[in-house]
Enzyme design. Structure first.
Site, PDB file in Angstrom:
ATOM      1  N   PHE A  16       0.825  -1.212   0.000  1.00  9.32           N
ATOM      2  CA  PHE A  16       0.000   0.000   0.000  1.00  9.32           C
ATOM      3  C   PHE A  16       0.865   1.270   0.000  1.00  9.32           C
ATOM      4  O   PHE A  16       0.925   2.002  -1.001  1.00  9.32           O
ATOM      5  CB  PHE A  16      -0.922  -0.082   1.224  1.00  9.32           C
ATOM      6  CG  PHE A  16      -1.635   1.174   1.588  1.00  9.32           C
ATOM      7  CD1 PHE A  16      -2.250   1.957   0.620  1.00  9.32           C
ATOM      8  CD2 PHE A  16      -1.729   1.576   2.929  1.00  9.32           C
ATOM      9  CE1 PHE A  16      -2.929   3.114   0.966  1.00  9.32           C
ATOM     10  CE2 PHE A  16      -2.405   2.718   3.282  1.00  9.32           C
ATOM     11  CZ  PHE A  16      -2.998   3.498   2.307  1.00  9.32           C
ATOM     12  N   ASP A  35      10.048  -6.774  -3.183  1.00 11.39           N
ATOM     13  CA  ASP A  35       8.808  -7.178  -2.523  1.00 11.39           C
ATOM     14  C   ASP A  35       8.645  -8.696  -2.672  1.00 11.39           C
ATOM     15  O   ASP A  35       8.904  -9.248  -3.742  1.00 11.39           O
ATOM     16  CB  ASP A  35       7.612  -6.451  -3.160  1.00 11.39           C
ATOM     17  CG  ASP A  35       6.401  -6.426  -2.241  1.00 11.39           C
ATOM     18  OD1 ASP A  35       5.963  -5.331  -1.857  1.00 11.39           O
ATOM     19  OD2 ASP A  35       5.892  -7.528  -1.881  1.00 11.39           O
ATOM     20  N   THR A  39       1.814  -9.885   0.946  1.00  9.47           N
ATOM     21  CA  THR A  39       0.580  -9.076   0.973  1.00  9.47           C
ATOM     22  C   THR A  39       0.589  -8.048  -0.169  1.00  9.47           C
ATOM     23  O   THR A  39      -0.464  -7.551  -0.553  1.00  9.47           O
ATOM     24  CB  THR A  39       0.417  -8.329   2.320  1.00  9.47           C
ATOM     25  OG1 THR A  39       1.661  -7.688   2.637  1.00  9.47           O
ATOM     26  CG2 THR A  39       0.030  -9.268   3.438  1.00  9.47           C
ATOM     27  N   ASP A  55      12.683 -11.284  -0.516  1.00 10.39           N
ATOM     28  CA  ASP A  55      12.128 -11.184   0.834  1.00 10.39           C
ATOM     29  C   ASP A  55      13.151 -10.510   1.756  1.00 10.39           C
ATOM     30  O   ASP A  55      14.325 -10.899   1.746  1.00 10.39           O
ATOM     31  CB  ASP A  55      11.848 -12.627   1.315  1.00 10.39           C
ATOM     32  CG  ASP A  55      10.919 -12.667   2.492  1.00 10.39           C
ATOM     33  OD1 ASP A  55      11.109 -11.876   3.442  1.00 10.39           O
ATOM     34  OD2 ASP A  55       9.991 -13.504   2.467  1.00 10.39           O
ATOM     35  N   ALA A  77       6.957  -4.881   5.662  1.00 16.24           N
ATOM     36  CA  ALA A  77       6.688  -5.214   7.066  1.00 16.24           C
ATOM     37  C   ALA A  77       5.411  -6.034   7.180  1.00 16.24           C
ATOM     38  O   ALA A  77       4.583  -6.038   6.265  1.00 16.24           O
ATOM     39  CB  ALA A  77       6.501  -3.921   7.873  1.00 16.24           C
ATOM     40  N   TYR A 143       3.604  -6.588  17.439  1.00 14.22           N
ATOM     41  CA  TYR A 143       3.836  -5.660  16.323  1.00 14.22           C
ATOM     42  C   TYR A 143       4.456  -4.343  16.809  1.00 14.22           C
ATOM     43  O   TYR A 143       5.459  -3.875  16.260  1.00 14.22           O
ATOM     44  CB  TYR A 143       2.507  -5.376  15.594  1.00 14.22           C
ATOM     45  CG  TYR A 143       2.608  -4.246  14.602  1.00 14.22           C
ATOM     46  CD1 TYR A 143       3.122  -4.449  13.332  1.00 14.22           C
ATOM     47  CD2 TYR A 143       2.210  -2.952  14.943  1.00 14.22           C
ATOM     48  CE1 TYR A 143       3.247  -3.401  12.436  1.00 14.22           C
ATOM     49  CE2 TYR A 143       2.323  -1.897  14.051  1.00 14.22           C
ATOM     50  CZ  TYR A 143       2.834  -2.127  12.799  1.00 14.22           C
ATOM     51  OH  TYR A 143       2.961  -1.084  11.921  1.00 14.22           O
ATOM     52  N   ARG A 270     -10.952  -5.871  20.354  1.00 10.61           N
ATOM     53  CA  ARG A 270      -9.776  -6.665  19.975  1.00 10.61           C
ATOM     54  C   ARG A 270      -8.694  -6.594  21.043  1.00 10.61           C
ATOM     55  O   ARG A 270      -8.456  -5.535  21.611  1.00 10.61           O
ATOM     56  CB  ARG A 270      -9.183  -6.087  18.708  1.00 10.61           C
ATOM     57  CG  ARG A 270      -9.679  -6.689  17.461  1.00 10.61           C
ATOM     58  CD  ARG A 270      -8.882  -6.041  16.344  1.00 10.61           C
ATOM     59  NE  ARG A 270      -9.351  -6.451  15.057  1.00 10.61           N
ATOM     60  CZ  ARG A 270      -8.980  -5.853  13.933  1.00 10.61           C
ATOM     61  NH1 ARG A 270      -8.172  -4.814  13.967  1.00 10.61           N
ATOM     62  NH2 ARG A 270      -9.422  -6.289  12.791  1.00 10.61           N
TER      63      ARG A 270
END
Ligand code: UD2
Length: 306
Positions: A16, A35, A39, A55, A77, A143, A270
């Protein structure tokens, strides 16, 4: 340092934020993307940009990618907090070891500067809101911990080895191309997808948790400033707007823009979810000259139209 004619590497450039950085810089610079396409998506890779499938967990892949590069934007990430709680080792492999691989390769290959994608998640539930960079880091998730470790490595590489590094503590970044396909994806990507597909929205908790949503175009601008500003090596900057909006408020804004009442369900809060997150933006404004331009309503409108 100028960002014109530079050799640039964007790790996570098919993702993104990385793809927005790569696209913006491709005009005037030689841009390469590394990349692993876990994702990230091939269709996000802008035209005219060199792509290496590799990677950050693999030191050899990173070494090959940094060859001849002046500036690295390290965006690769794991960004999903719930996934980091399920699988902290995977999260650490990508975010800590991956970052260390990038720093080592940069140190040895003569890269001038690394801009690191850090996160406001390292603050946890901070004592001060809006939160200045001086607040004690106290992450609520693996995270937040891995992003903090990565950031501290970049700082040490600046002081020990003279590699210029700048960390950007992203608050909640949103905008077109944010992948909505996992239940752990960014809330605005999920909400806009569900609205377009006429599905209900799920709120985790009471919806009164607040986030500082910053548009991806403004985040690109922050990255360019961080890559070019003088006297900021080893520093970390909050990248947010200084305005915190609750999830319930977001839903009423989205309902207004969509012109209808949205179907909303409430579910359990959450684990590892911060209550309120809001950037103190003074340091970024004063030292980088960063000031976000895109208001939330404008950004949400674009999301629903994209
Ligand atoms: C985001 C980033 C994270 C980190 C952090 C910094 C993503 C996926 N996560 O974490 O990487 O940089 O910001 O502050 O980019 N929620 C709902 N319904 C949904 C999805 C989420 O209510 O369908 C809630 C969620 O429980 C949370 C809020 O919305 O309270 C924001 O969730 P998120 O996953 O978009 O972002 P956050 O703040 O966990």
């Amino acid at each position: 340092m100028k960002l014109k004619g530079a050799n640039v590497l964007v790790t996570g450039g098919a993702g993104f934020i990385g793809s927005w950085i790569a696209e913006t810089l491709a005009d005037k610079n030689n841009v390469r993307i590394l990349d692993a396409l876990i994702t990230g998506k091939k269709q996000n890779i802008p035209e005219g940009v060199e792509f290496i499938k590799g990677d950050v967990r693999n030191a050899g892949d990173v070494r090959a990618a940094v060859k001849g590069v002046d500036i690295v934007f390290h965006q690769a990430a794991n960004v999903q907090i719930p996934l980091s709680i399920e699988d902290p080792v995977f999260d650490s492999d990508v975010n800590v070891r991956g970052t260390l691989n990038v720093m080592e390769a940069c140190r040895k290959s003569g890269v001038k500067r690394v801009v690191y994608a850090s996160s406001s998640a390292l603050y946890g539930n901070p004592e001060k809101i809006p939160t200045p960079e001086t607040c004690y880091p106290d992450p609520l998730s693996p995270y937040g911990t891995s992003k903090m470790a990565g950031e501290y490595y970049t700082k040490v590489y600046s002081s020990l080895y003279g590699l210029e590094t700048v960390s950007l503590r992203y608050f909640n970044v949103y905008g077109p191309r944010q992948n909505p396909d996992s239940p752990y994806s960014g809330v605005l990507s999920i909400f806009s997808k569900n609205i377009k597909e006429k599905r209900s929205l799920t709120v985790f908790g009471d919806g009164r948790q607040r986030r500082d949503f910053v548009n991806v175009r403004d985040v690109v601008e922050a990255n360019i400033l961080a890559a070019t500003a003088d006297g900021v090596s080893g520093e970390a900057f909050n990248i947010g707007t200084g305005i915190a909006v609750s999830i319930n408020e977001i839903i009423s804004m989205l309902g207004k823009i969509a012109g209808k009442n949205l179907d909303v369900m409430y579910s359990e809060r959450r684990q590892g979810d911060a209550r309120k997150s809001c950037a103190d933006t003074r340091k970024a404004r004063e030292e980088l000259g960063f000031s976000p331009k895109i208001g939330l309503e404008e950004g949400l409108r674009e999301l629903l139209q994209s």
